[in-house]
Design a protein around this motif. Structure first.
Motif, PDB file in Angstrom:
ATOM      1  N   THR A   1      -9.176   0.692   8.825  1.00 55.24           N
ATOM      2  CA  THR A   1      -8.646  -0.304   9.769  1.00 55.24           C
ATOM      3  C   THR A   1      -7.594  -1.219   9.164  1.00 55.24           C
ATOM      4  OG1 THR A   1     -10.352  -1.963   9.247  1.00 55.24           O
ATOM      5  CG2 THR A   1     -10.867  -0.341  10.969  1.00 55.24           C
ATOM      6  N   SER A   2      -7.468  -1.248   7.843  1.00 60.16           N
ATOM      7  CA  SER A   2      -6.568  -2.203   7.196  1.00 60.16           C
ATOM      8  C   SER A   2      -5.106  -1.874   7.463  1.00 60.16           C
ATOM      9  CB  SER A   2      -6.813  -2.213   5.681  1.00 60.16           C
ATOM     10  OG  SER A   2      -5.836  -3.004   5.032  1.00 60.16           O
ATOM     11  N   PRO A   3      -4.304  -2.847   7.900  1.00 58.30           N
ATOM     12  CA  PRO A   3      -2.874  -2.604   8.086  1.00 58.30           C
ATOM     13  C   PRO A   3      -2.114  -2.495   6.774  1.00 58.30           C
ATOM     14  CG  PRO A   3      -3.633  -4.525   9.354  1.00 58.30           C
ATOM     15  CD  PRO A   3      -4.706  -4.185   8.379  1.00 58.30           C
ATOM     16  N   SER A   4      -2.692  -3.035   5.681  1.00 52.01           N
ATOM     17  CA  SER A   4      -1.968  -3.122   4.412  1.00 52.01           C
ATOM     18  C   SER A   4      -2.563  -2.288   3.287  1.00 52.01           C
ATOM     19  CB  SER A   4      -1.919  -4.581   3.957  1.00 52.01           C
ATOM     20  OG  SER A   4      -3.222  -5.039   3.626  1.00 52.01           O
ATOM     21  N   GLY A   5      -3.857  -2.004   3.352  1.00 56.59           N
ATOM     22  CA  GLY A   5      -4.534  -1.359   2.238  1.00 56.59           C
ATOM     23  C   GLY A   5      -4.920  -2.309   1.126  1.00 56.59           C
ATOM     24  N   ASN A   6      -4.701  -3.606   1.327  1.00 52.38           N
ATOM     25  CA  ASN A   6      -5.046  -4.602   0.319  1.00 52.38           C
ATOM     26  C   ASN A   6      -6.531  -4.939   0.396  1.00 52.38           C
ATOM     27  OD1 ASN A   6      -2.379  -4.805  -0.591  1.00 52.38           O
ATOM     28  ND2 ASN A   6      -1.893  -6.393   0.913  1.00 52.38           N
ATOM     29  N   ILE A   7      -7.224  -4.828  -0.720  1.00 53.73           N
ATOM     30  CA  ILE A   7      -8.684  -4.959  -0.716  1.00 53.73           C
ATOM     31  C   ILE A   7      -9.121  -6.409  -0.523  1.00 53.73           C
ATOM     32  CG2 ILE A   7     -10.788  -4.530  -2.088  1.00 53.73           C
ATOM     33  CD1 ILE A   7      -9.399  -2.088  -3.267  1.00 53.73           C
ATOM     34  N   HIS A   8      -8.214  -7.373  -0.722  1.00 55.83           N
ATOM     35  CA  HIS A   8      -8.623  -8.761  -0.459  1.00 55.83           C
ATOM     36  C   HIS A   8      -8.868  -9.009   1.028  1.00 55.83           C
ATOM     37  CE1 HIS A   8      -4.511 -10.958   0.461  1.00 55.83           C
ATOM     38  NE2 HIS A   8      -4.573  -9.781   1.035  1.00 55.83           N
ATOM     39  N   GLY A   9      -8.521  -8.062   1.864  1.00 56.12           N
ATOM     40  CA  GLY A   9      -8.838  -8.148   3.288  1.00 56.12           C
ATOM     41  C   GLY A   9     -10.115  -7.414   3.656  1.00 56.12           C
ATOM     42  N   MET A  10     -10.924  -7.033   2.648  1.00 57.68           N
ATOM     43  CA  MET A  10     -12.114  -6.212   2.883  1.00 57.68           C
ATOM     44  C   MET A  10     -13.426  -6.754   2.321  1.00 57.68           C
ATOM     45  SD  MET A  10     -10.412  -2.476   1.979  1.00 57.68           S
ATOM     46  CE  MET A  10      -8.751  -2.073   2.525  1.00 57.68           C
TER      47      MET A  10
END
Length: 300
Positions: free
Chosen positions: A133-142
């Motif tokens: 679901t991540s638009p960026s692939g940045n793990i700080h959003g997970m």
């Protein structure tokens, strides 16, 4: 908070955000006087220094849906072990970030000792994305999704068990920028989120009363995850993903003061301070002031 020992653990991580600068957050908060502030409050403070964060071998790793996954996993495994050790020694771990991906390790370490952990998550964002679901692939959003048991197995299984927390014991406060996948997950698992709309309507005092009732219901301690982008950029400009319309300086302090009065805090992390984007270290100073309030600082 009957313990009077705090362990400062720096994690100069920027790989979860894939943006330089936030790795200097621990130094900025130390420079802003976090150790002296806690010492004045009567705490014995053990600054264990900064964990080593490896430099990535590639630009963003092999999987662009999970950027720098091996390095983020390694750091969070080490952080979980460090946090668990300090809890075992009777300390309240206070982790200084670094980007918000470090919450994976903090919560994994604390949850080894508090199996019914409540979590107060102050953030402009949900941090409930997965690779899908991540638009960026940045793990700080997970990290919140990971702590709830959703996401890549290498992240979810840090510490050897999952989930670390249950949705009925978690509250997000200050949200104003949620991705579609996050909104779907919030509804599916019944997670309580106090958006800025609700804070405006109800006021921070009532929001905190309701939030504390949730995170202390059947739990054995409360973890604070404080992302400085929860605060309005007017007061905290030095963050990587600012969103206008956030918590005021006084609303933020009231929330921390009410948390301290509840006497339930067992661990905390303060993240996303980016000195490169800051003005005269203002955001780090705000972070340290809020830490003071969360750990019991009062005017009288």
């Amino acid at each position: 908070m009957n313990q009077k020992k705090v362990a400062l653990i720096g994690v100069p991580m920027d790989l979860g955000a894939d943006r330089r600068g936030v790795d200097m957050g621990p130094s900025a908060m130390r420079y802003a006087g976090v150790m002296a502030r806690l010492t004045r409050l009567g705490f014995h403070v053990d600054d264990v220094g900064d964990l080593v964060v490896p430099r990535p071998s590639g630009v963003a790793g092999q999987d662009l849906n999970l950027k720098h996954l091996p390095e983020v996993v390694e750091v969070n495994r080490n952080l979980a072990a460090t946090v668990s050790e300090k809890v075992r020694e009777g300390y309240i771990p206070l982790v200084l970030g670094g980007d918000h991906s470090i919450a994976i390790g903090t919560i994994a370490g604390v949850a080894q000792h508090y199996r019914n952990l409540g979590v107060l998550w102050f953030d402009a964002h949900g941090d409930l994305n997965t690779a899908e679901t991540s638009p960026s692939g940045n793990i700080h959003g997970m990290p919140l999704a990971v702590s709830l048991g959703f996401g890549h197995d290498d992240l979810v299984r840090i510490g050897g068990f999952a989930p670390k927390v249950r949705p009925e014991n978690v509250v997000i406060i200050g949200a104003r920028d949620l991705d579609p996948g996050e909104r779907e997950l919030i509804k599916r698992i019944g997670l309580r989120v106090f958006t800025m709309h609700e804070i405006d309507r109800l006021g921070m005092s009532r929001v905190m009363e309701e939030a504390l009732a949730i995170v202390t219901n059947g739990t054995d301690g409360v973890h604070l995850s404080l992302d400085l982008d929860a605060v309005d950029p007017h007061d905290a400009p030095g963050v990587g993903t600012p969103v206008v319309g956030g918590l005021t300086y006084r609303e933020s302090h009231l929330a921390m003061e009410m948390l301290a009065e509840a006497g339930v805090l067992v661990s905390a992390e303060v993240v996303e301070v980016n000195p490169i984007l800051d003005v005269e270290n203002r955001t780090a100073k705000v972070a340290v002031a809020l830490i003071g309030s969360a750990f019991g600082e009062k005017l009288l």
